[in-house]
Design an enzyme around this catalytic site. Sequence first.
Site, PDB file in Angstrom:
ATOM      1  N   PHE A   9       1.976  -3.414   3.847  1.00 44.38           N
ATOM      2  CA  PHE A   9       2.370  -4.701   4.413  1.00 44.38           C
ATOM      3  C   PHE A   9       3.846  -4.955   4.095  1.00 44.38           C
ATOM      4  O   PHE A   9       4.305  -4.698   2.974  1.00 44.38           O
ATOM      5  CB  PHE A   9       1.527  -5.838   3.813  1.00 44.38           C
ATOM      6  N   CYS A  19       0.797  -1.220   0.000  1.00 45.61           N
ATOM      7  CA  CYS A  19       0.000   0.000   0.000  1.00 45.61           C
ATOM      8  C   CYS A  19       0.835   1.279   0.000  1.00 45.61           C
ATOM      9  O   CYS A  19       0.285   2.380  -0.015  1.00 45.61           O
ATOM     10  CB  CYS A  19      -0.958  -0.002   1.192  1.00 45.61           C
ATOM     11  N   GLU A  36       0.240   5.479  13.598  1.00 43.53           N
ATOM     12  CA  GLU A  36       0.499   6.659  12.781  1.00 43.53           C
ATOM     13  C   GLU A  36       0.353   7.939  13.606  1.00 43.53           C
ATOM     14  O   GLU A  36       1.185   8.850  13.503  1.00 43.53           O
ATOM     15  CB  GLU A  36      -0.443   6.710  11.577  1.00 43.53           C
ATOM     16  N   HIS A  52      -2.356   8.280   6.340  1.00 46.29           N
ATOM     17  CA  HIS A  52      -2.615   6.979   5.712  1.00 46.29           C
ATOM     18  C   HIS A  52      -3.927   6.418   6.260  1.00 46.29           C
ATOM     19  O   HIS A  52      -4.764   5.936   5.493  1.00 46.29           O
ATOM     20  CB  HIS A  52      -1.452   6.026   6.007  1.00 46.29           C
ATOM     21  N   HIS A 110      -9.836   2.024   0.920  1.00 47.36           N
ATOM     22  CA  HIS A 110      -8.391   1.848   0.770  1.00 47.36           C
ATOM     23  C   HIS A 110      -8.079   1.276  -0.603  1.00 47.36           C
ATOM     24  O   HIS A 110      -8.395   0.118  -0.887  1.00 47.36           O
ATOM     25  CB  HIS A 110      -7.878   0.934   1.877  1.00 47.36           C
ATOM     26  N   LYS A 140      -9.363   8.097   3.119  1.00 47.92           N
ATOM     27  CA  LYS A 140      -9.875   6.727   3.019  1.00 47.92           C
ATOM     28  C   LYS A 140     -11.226   6.580   3.713  1.00 47.92           C
ATOM     29  O   LYS A 140     -11.915   5.571   3.505  1.00 47.92           O
ATOM     30  CB  LYS A 140      -8.858   5.744   3.596  1.00 47.92           C
TER      31      LYS A 140
END
Length: 415
Positions: free
Chosen positions: A401, A163, A314, A303, A340, A335
Amino acid sequence: MKRVVITGVGALTPIGETKEAYWNALQNGTSGADKITRFDTTKFKTDFACELKNYDPANHFDRKEIRRLDRFSQYGLVAAEEAIQDANLQFNKLNKNRSGVIFSSGIGGFETFEKETLNYAVNDFNPRFSPFFITKIIANGIAGQLSIKYGLRGVNYAPVTACASSTNGIIQAFNYIKWGKADLIITGGSEAPITETSIGGFNTMKALSTNNENYASASRPFDKSRDGFVVGEGAGALVIESLESALRRDAHIYAEIVGGGESSDAHHIVGTHPNGEGAYLAMSQAIEEAGISSSDIDHINAHATSTGPGDLSEIRAIERVMEENINRVHISAPKSMTGHLLGAAGAVEAIATCLALESNIIPPTINTEEIDEQIPKTIDLTLKEKKQKDIRLALSNSFGFGGHCAAIIMKKYEK
């Protein structure tokens, strides 16, 4: 070092299938979540996603092209075409040896891989694969297609970092131009992950929201009741070039890219570091390269996927970076509206960030009703409504990831 600017953008998203429609929907706090129409969801824990609403490949490609292009490639090519037109590129006037493409996807041709493999299995393992099987699934397909279509012989590849892919791609494009190795690069990301194997796989990981009754508001970053991300599809594309190239073409300049940071959490293949070590390092690198202090940052595009550990890590990293300035910066989470878009998320949100800089408008975070008690209430998450503010510098985060972390800093363009 050369100055690097953004001169064209294109967006194909669940809340708007052009740059203008996407930006308007972002400002208005539009949710893109709805029930999945692509397949029967009866056997799945999650029955909703953020699909493109009006996309028809026949509006963009002929029948032969549709057969040869996976959905993710179609999306990327459509967004790139809008960015190219937006930048008013005239390829016969470009140095094609110094013009390139860096275009990402976190997964590639998921839909094609699924269909071809299932077809092979249900037909008694008769190996009658499509001759386009391999070329349709490879993640670098869009970069290659754009290079071939426009004769661009410069740098050409596809960073794949889950991502964080398209933000890594933007940073690499920025570096090539900054170092003088290229004049112009088309960059971005595309993803088409609304398939049975994708939804099933993410469900098994317990990564997706299963709030089927309240799907429109299921993507709720920072909320106490968040239960996972909502998968989305689409693409974002940007034309970035040296300032000299842009001025020579008398191009419209949206914003200037001034810093990028790339790092790793070095912690877990899926989970983020609890204290956001990689995120902190990426943001710190970007700030250092931009030659600014955290007090100069007016807006952060988070994010913020709406997962429990991810949102918290975050925020902790942002708190550490911003220090005493944390309560003056405006944070927002697109998002909450788009879902996402995995490998395309960074590009789509880089577009939101540069449009925020140009318009002095910060899009809202929607659906968040009760902020997680571990997040200080004084932090401004730009809830429910957009905010008008003079924005000079903005930061955008992407994490993937594998522990991949990427952050870019954009600046309002000044002659």
